[in-house]
Design a protein around this motif. Structure first.
Motif, PDB file in Angstrom:
ATOM      1  N   THR A  89       0.815  -1.214   0.000  1.00  0.00           N
ATOM      2  CA  THR A  89       0.000   0.000   0.000  1.00  0.00           C
ATOM      3  C   THR A  89       0.848   1.264   0.000  1.00  0.00           C
ATOM      4  O   THR A  89       0.558   2.223  -0.723  1.00  0.00           O
ATOM      5  N   GLU A  90       1.902   1.259   0.799  1.00  0.00           N
ATOM      6  CA  GLU A  90       2.662   2.489   1.043  1.00  0.00           C
ATOM      7  C   GLU A  90       3.878   2.684   0.130  1.00  0.00           C
ATOM      8  O   GLU A  90       4.382   3.806   0.010  1.00  0.00           O
ATOM      9  N   THR A  91       4.362   1.623  -0.498  1.00  0.00           N
ATOM     10  CA  THR A  91       5.605   1.768  -1.265  1.00  0.00           C
ATOM     11  C   THR A  91       5.484   1.381  -2.732  1.00  0.00           C
ATOM     12  O   THR A  91       6.224   1.909  -3.562  1.00  0.00           O
ATOM     13  N   TYR A  92       4.578   0.474  -3.070  1.00  0.00           N
ATOM     14  CA  TYR A  92       4.532  -0.060  -4.432  1.00  0.00           C
ATOM     15  C   TYR A  92       4.274   1.049  -5.451  1.00  0.00           C
ATOM     16  O   TYR A  92       3.255   1.732  -5.412  1.00  0.00           O
ATOM     17  N   GLY A  93       5.218   1.240  -6.355  1.00  0.00           N
ATOM     18  CA  GLY A  93       5.067   2.238  -7.401  1.00  0.00           C
ATOM     19  C   GLY A  93       5.300   3.670  -6.960  1.00  0.00           C
ATOM     20  O   GLY A  93       5.164   4.598  -7.765  1.00  0.00           O
ATOM     21  N   LYS A  94       5.677   3.887  -5.694  1.00  0.00           N
ATOM     22  CA  LYS A  94       5.824   5.247  -5.182  1.00  0.00           C
ATOM     23  C   LYS A  94       7.272   5.721  -5.094  1.00  0.00           C
ATOM     24  O   LYS A  94       7.525   6.906  -4.898  1.00  0.00           O
ATOM     25  N   PHE A  95       8.199   4.784  -5.196  1.00  0.00           N
ATOM     26  CA  PHE A  95       9.609   5.144  -5.105  1.00  0.00           C
ATOM     27  C   PHE A  95      10.369   4.542  -6.279  1.00  0.00           C
ATOM     28  O   PHE A  95       9.970   3.524  -6.836  1.00  0.00           O
ATOM     29  N   SER A  96      11.464   5.172  -6.638  1.00  0.00           N
ATOM     30  CA  SER A  96      12.262   4.691  -7.752  1.00  0.00           C
ATOM     31  C   SER A  96      12.898   3.341  -7.426  1.00  0.00           C
ATOM     32  O   SER A  96      13.457   3.154  -6.347  1.00  0.00           O
ATOM     33  N   LYS A 194      11.061   4.945   5.089  1.00  0.00           N
ATOM     34  CA  LYS A 194      10.876   6.221   4.393  1.00  0.00           C
ATOM     35  C   LYS A 194      12.022   7.189   4.690  1.00  0.00           C
ATOM     36  O   LYS A 194      12.442   7.948   3.806  1.00  0.00           O
ATOM     37  N   ASN A 198      14.439   8.780   1.731  1.00  0.00           N
ATOM     38  CA  ASN A 198      14.491  10.242   1.549  1.00  0.00           C
ATOM     39  C   ASN A 198      15.853  10.858   1.879  1.00  0.00           C
ATOM     40  O   ASN A 198      16.015  12.075   1.772  1.00  0.00           O
TER      41      ASN A 198
END
Length: 199
Positions: A89-96, A194, A198
């Motif tokens: 939910t929180e990471t899939y597809g959201k970070f390189s 996270k 970052n």
């Protein structure tokens, strides 16, 4: 004589089940490697057909790394499901994908196949997951080498979070009878993840 023999066996049980962990938060994760053997061990790669290549941690250098180490037993998958769902939910597809990777390691050496699933079925299920999540790394271990090198619990599961220098930021190991991380622990893990992404 029978009582003495029973007492002797009882003293052996903790030595079989428990392991002396070699993982410490703040320290570099000990290196380990697996030989690529088709259908048996190594990291799965797909290019038309599935190949098994040599695997070690250096395959994923300079990336934030989440390692999910699982025994090929049904309960272990359920024991980390809260974390897996949260990561999806929180990471899939959201970070390189250049910055992080999830490494799934399946240890099918300690599977109990008389009343549980067989090794071929466990591997088939693992490959099915691999085909759905090509951005993650999937590794097969047929000899408990990774478990033994890291001192993980027999027949259990473990979650390890590494920074880009392979230092351990979060670690928890457990058996196949209890949920490994509750929701609060999962949120602690996610916050640390996270922070690393970052940096």
């Amino acid at each position: 004589m029978k009582i003495f023999f029973l007492s002797f066996l009882i003293t052996l049980v903790p030595a079989v089940v428990l392991a002396e962990t070699k993982i410490e938060v703040g320290q570099t994760l000990p290196t380990v490697s697996l030989e690529g053997k088709d259908g048996v061990s190594g990291e799965l790669k797909q290019n038309g057909e599935i190949k098994y290549i040599n695997w070690n941690l250096e395959n994923h250098n300079s990336k934030v790394m989440t390692i999910l180490h699982l025994s090929a037993r049904m309960p272990t998958e359920k024991n980390i499901q809260i974390l897996v769902d949260l990561l999806d939910t929180e990471t899939y597809g959201k970070f390189s994908k250049d910055n992080y990777i999830t490494v799934n390691i399946l240890n099918y050496d300690d599977i109990f196949s008389i009343f549980g699933i067989s090794k071929p079925i466990a591997i088939k299920r693992f490959i099915k997951r691999f085909k759905k999540r090509t951005e993650a790394a999937f590794v097969l271990d047929d000899s408990s080498k990774v478990r033994d090198e890291w001192g993980l619990t027999e027949k259990g599961c473990a979650v390890i979070l590494l920074d880009k220098n392979r230092k351990v930021v979060f670690y928890k190991d457990g058996d196949d009878k209890h949920v490994l991380l509750d929701m609060n622990e999962c949120k602690v893990f996610l916050d640390k993840f996270k922070e690393l992404i970052n940096e």
